[in-house]
Design a protein around this motif. Structure first.
Motif, PDB file in Angstrom:
ATOM      1  N   LYS A 334      53.247  18.149  84.373  1.00 21.56           N
ATOM      2  CA  LYS A 334      53.943  18.591  85.416  1.00 21.56           C
ATOM      3  C   LYS A 334      54.509  19.802  84.013  1.00 21.56           C
ATOM      4  O   LYS A 334      55.723  20.600  84.678  1.00 21.56           O
ATOM      5  N   GLN A 335      54.039  20.204  83.202  1.00 24.67           N
ATOM      6  CA  GLN A 335      54.478  21.475  82.035  1.00 24.67           C
ATOM      7  C   GLN A 335      54.436  22.749  82.257  1.00 24.67           C
ATOM      8  O   GLN A 335      54.238  22.654  83.863  1.00 24.67           O
ATOM      9  N   PRO A 336      55.794  23.627  81.647  1.00 28.29           N
ATOM     10  CA  PRO A 336      56.297  24.892  82.880  1.00 28.29           C
ATOM     11  C   PRO A 336      54.596  25.638  82.899  1.00 28.29           C
ATOM     12  O   PRO A 336      53.768  25.604  81.552  1.00 28.29           O
ATOM     13  N   ASP A 337      54.202  26.116  84.383  1.00 26.26           N
ATOM     14  CA  ASP A 337      53.276  27.202  84.212  1.00 26.26           C
ATOM     15  C   ASP A 337      51.833  26.995  83.868  1.00 26.26           C
ATOM     16  O   ASP A 337      51.140  26.983  83.762  1.00 26.26           O
ATOM     17  N   PHE A 338      51.960  25.406  84.139  1.00 16.54           N
ATOM     18  CA  PHE A 338      50.263  24.079  83.637  1.00 16.54           C
ATOM     19  C   PHE A 338      49.440  25.077  84.722  1.00 16.54           C
ATOM     20  O   PHE A 338      48.460  25.454  84.289  1.00 16.54           O
ATOM     21  N   ALA A 339      49.920  24.563  85.968  1.00 10.12           N
ATOM     22  CA  ALA A 339      48.826  24.747  86.752  1.00 10.12           C
ATOM     23  C   ALA A 339      48.707  26.004  87.123  1.00 10.12           C
ATOM     24  O   ALA A 339      47.260  26.724  87.043  1.00 10.12           O
ATOM     25  N   ALA A 340      49.256  27.240  87.080  1.00 11.86           N
ATOM     26  CA  ALA A 340      49.058  28.798  86.964  1.00 11.86           C
ATOM     27  C   ALA A 340      47.557  28.925  85.126  1.00 11.86           C
ATOM     28  O   ALA A 340      46.792  29.771  85.622  1.00 11.86           O
ATOM     29  N   ASN A 341      48.073  28.795  84.463  1.00 10.05           N
ATOM     30  CA  ASN A 341      47.266  28.333  82.852  1.00 10.05           C
ATOM     31  C   ASN A 341      46.581  28.368  82.125  1.00 10.05           C
ATOM     32  O   ASN A 341      45.312  28.529  82.059  1.00 10.05           O
ATOM     33  N   HIS A 342      46.189  26.848  82.961  1.00 11.82           N
ATOM     34  CA  HIS A 342      45.764  26.280  82.606  1.00 11.82           C
ATOM     35  C   HIS A 342      43.866  26.690  83.293  1.00 11.82           C
ATOM     36  O   HIS A 342      44.053  25.774  85.119  1.00 11.82           O
ATOM     37  N   HIS A 343      43.079  27.794  82.690  1.00  5.74           N
ATOM     38  CA  HIS A 343      42.216  27.602  83.619  1.00  5.74           C
ATOM     39  C   HIS A 343      41.950  27.582  85.098  1.00  5.74           C
ATOM     40  O   HIS A 343      41.387  27.167  86.284  1.00  5.74           O
ATOM     41  N   PRO A 344      43.108  28.636  85.264  1.00  3.94           N
ATOM     42  CA  PRO A 344      42.781  28.744  86.341  1.00  3.94           C
ATOM     43  C   PRO A 344      41.580  29.904  87.379  1.00  3.94           C
ATOM     44  O   PRO A 344      41.577  29.235  88.726  1.00  3.94           O
ATOM     45  N   GLU A 345      40.578  29.860  86.415  1.00  8.13           N
ATOM     46  CA  GLU A 345      38.858  30.405  86.608  1.00  8.13           C
ATOM     47  C   GLU A 345      38.686  29.066  87.637  1.00  8.13           C
ATOM     48  O   GLU A 345      37.387  29.502  88.216  1.00  8.13           O
ATOM     49  N   ASN A 346      39.154  27.782  86.934  1.00 11.55           N
ATOM     50  CA  ASN A 346      38.218  26.777  87.451  1.00 11.55           C
ATOM     51  C   ASN A 346      39.006  25.343  88.478  1.00 11.55           C
ATOM     52  O   ASN A 346      40.223  24.654  87.279  1.00 11.55           O
TER      53      ASN A 346
END
Length: 558
Positions: A334-346
């Motif tokens: 649940k780190q801030p912006d993890f979902a958006a920044n961690h390989h959004p292409e995959n």
């Protein structure tokens, strides 16, 4: 007189490597399919639960667990297959509305032998095999459908055989993770069931939630097992009972895994062992073991379980699979912006962190690596331990010296000769403690006979028969031992008793017929082998011996 020791009794034809030591045969007429098709489906068995849990019921019927087995016609791939090593032809098809396995052995008459198939076993995600029955004896087909390669091929352990394989008896231990309410076979037998071998196909609600009778009777007021409310060991035991195999598993003394119920500890019934230092990604059915080594599990401890990522009641379809499991990952990450920044292409987290790895002991399949690696592991497998191989227990609190000795013996039965000395020494050491343990005594007797220690073997097998007068291993192996010593008068009744209960075992029929011929009873010997051929009409060894028996003398010189 050449007799074959009967050390490898059950043939486990599920995910485990098939044992190909001394296989046997039997007698009787083919029973109509109706004799075995009384088992109800998950849809029928769980219908009462649907009255209050309609959505769960509807979704569950689509899961691999609900479809782990069923009527053979429900999941049949019609095809032909030729096994190159033996030249045997196989044909799987629906004839007159019934699923049928046919085979033709070119070394014999060339005629087709048909076996009406009762059930399929396997969700189809990896593969599918089939079951058939001859007189109440239950067998598994020698060929299986492999999903990844979309072909039929031989079951593991049979691919290199150069002859028609014997019938493959299937035990309750193979059925219990694919069917529900599996019963023990008749006393003294491997695979004979006077009643239904199981009550339901597929995995029913009660397999994880326990007996629902009172819960239903009181319209939900009486408690039922809720795995999420159990302590971690009991909760995880429900998954471990079918999703952990290790290299070897053994039933604890006097216990049967068929008796395990949700809410109990599986370690009461089974002990699991692995080769110390071995590569766990090269073995099938090791998800629980791999998961325990993941950083996720080690950091989360008992709060994380299989159900943290898997919903037993629901399996996402291919379109939604990636997002389903990504949501599971993000529940913890649940780190801030993890979902958006961690390989959004995959969006498929598993494509990097849980790659597919080959299972060396099962053909044509790949398993998901449950170590949940931070970075993809492209390195070669680590070298295997070069020193003496040792077995170590996993997920088995309370495992005993007896259990370890039996684990070494089980590994020996599955083909690892390196464990023979360890099994022998440890079973000998445990002899005072296993005086009433017929399974361990059987193992000790088999090893003693193989090593030429006839006195120990005879003593041990006689003790087993005091504990269990219909014990197949003791009857057949003591009879074989006495026959080799020339005590035919005592040997024949023992072998006859074993064969009368297990007429589907070719090796047992061969031994009995050989002794009967040596005793001068040619008609009895021919009758034994003719009986055996009902189960395996194309088995070369039995046919050749029957031909030789034409020269065997008759009783009283007739």
């Amino acid at each position: 007189m050449t007799l074959t020791p009967s050390r490898a009794l059950p043939i486990n034809a599920g995910a485990r490597r098939i044992r190909t030591f001394c296989l046997y045969v039997s007698v009787v007429l083919l029973v109509p399919l109706a004799a075995l098709t009384q088992a109800t489906s998950v849809r029928e068995a769980d219908a009462p639960c649907a009255k209050c849990h309609a959505d769960i019921y509807r979704n569950y019927l689509k899961t691999p667990m609900a479809n782990a087995s069923g009527a053979a016609t429900d999941k049949l791939q019609s095809a032909t297959f030729v096994h190159k090593s033996s030249g045997v032809q196989y044909k799987i098809a629906v004839l007159d509305g019934k699923a049928v396995l046919s085979n033709r052995n070119p070394t014999n008459s060339g005629a087709w032998s048909d076996h009406p198939l009762s059930y399929f076993l396997g969700s189809g995600h990896l593969g599918t095999t089939y079951l058939y029955s001859i007189d109440n004896y239950l067998f598994e087909s020698p060929v299986a459908w492999y999903a990844a390669s979309q072909i039929y091929d031989m079951k593991p352990g049979l691919a290199e055989m150069h002859n028609m394989p014997p019938p493959l008896p299937i035990e309750g231990s193979c059925l219990r993770c694919h069917m529900s309410a599996v019963k023990a076979s008749d006393p003294g037998t491997i695979n004979r069931y006077q009643d239904l071998p199981f009550l339901h196909t597929g995995i029913t609600c009660e397999s994880c939630h326990g007996d629902s009778h009172q819960h239903l009777l009181t319209q939900g007021k009486a408690a039922i097992v809720n795995p999420s409310h159990l302590d971690s060991q009991l909760r995880d035991s429900i998954c471990i009972s079918c999703h952990l195999e290790g290299d070897v598993s053994v039933e604890r003394a006097g216990k049967s895994a068929l008796d395990f119920q949700p809410g109990e500890s599986i370690s009461t019934y089974e002990a699991y062992y692995v080769r110390a230092g071995a590569n766990i990604t090269a073995r099938g059915v090791s998800e629980v073991e791999q998961f325990s080594q993941s950083t996720c599990k080690r950091a989360s401890g008992d709060s994380m379980s299989c159900t943290s990522c898997h919903d037993p009641h629901f399996t996402p379809d291919a379109q939604h699979r990636a997002s389903f499991f990504r949501d599971r990952c993000l529940a913890c990450h649940k780190q801030p912006d993890f979902a958006a920044n961690h390989h959004p292409e995959n969006q498929d987290c598993t494509s990097c962190h849980m790659r597919r790895t080959a299972a060396a002991n099962i053909l044509h399949v790949a398993w998901t690596d449950h170590r949940i690696l931070k970075l993809p592991d492209d390195s070669p497998s680590p070298p295997q331990n070069q020193g003496p191989v040792q077995l170590t227990p996993i997920f088995s609190p309370g495992a005993t010296a007896r259990d370890l000795a039996m684990a070494y013996y089980q590994a020996l039965l599955e083909g690892d000769r390196e464990f023979e000395a360890s099994a022998w020494e440890q079973l000998k050491h445990e002899r005072p403690a296993i005086a009433n343990d017929k399974e361990a005594l059987d193992a000790l007797g088999n090893l003693a006979a193989e090593r030429g220690d006839r006195a120990t073997a005879e003593q041990v097998f006689r003790r087993v028969l005091e504990l269990d007068p219909v014990n197949l291993t003791a009857l057949s192996n003591l009879g074989t031992l006495l026959a080799k010593l020339g005590s035919l008068k005592e040997a024949i009744p023992l072998l006859e008793k074993a064969f009368d209960q297990n007429r589907d075992i070719p090796g047992l029929a061969i031994n009995l017929a050989t002794v009967e011929c040596t005793a001068g009873d040619g008609s009895a010997a021919r009758k034994t082998l003719t009986t055996a051929l009902i189960y395996c009409p194309d088995l070369d060894d039995v046919r050749r011996l029957l031909t030789k028996m034409t020269a065997c003398s008759e009783p009283n010189g007739r």
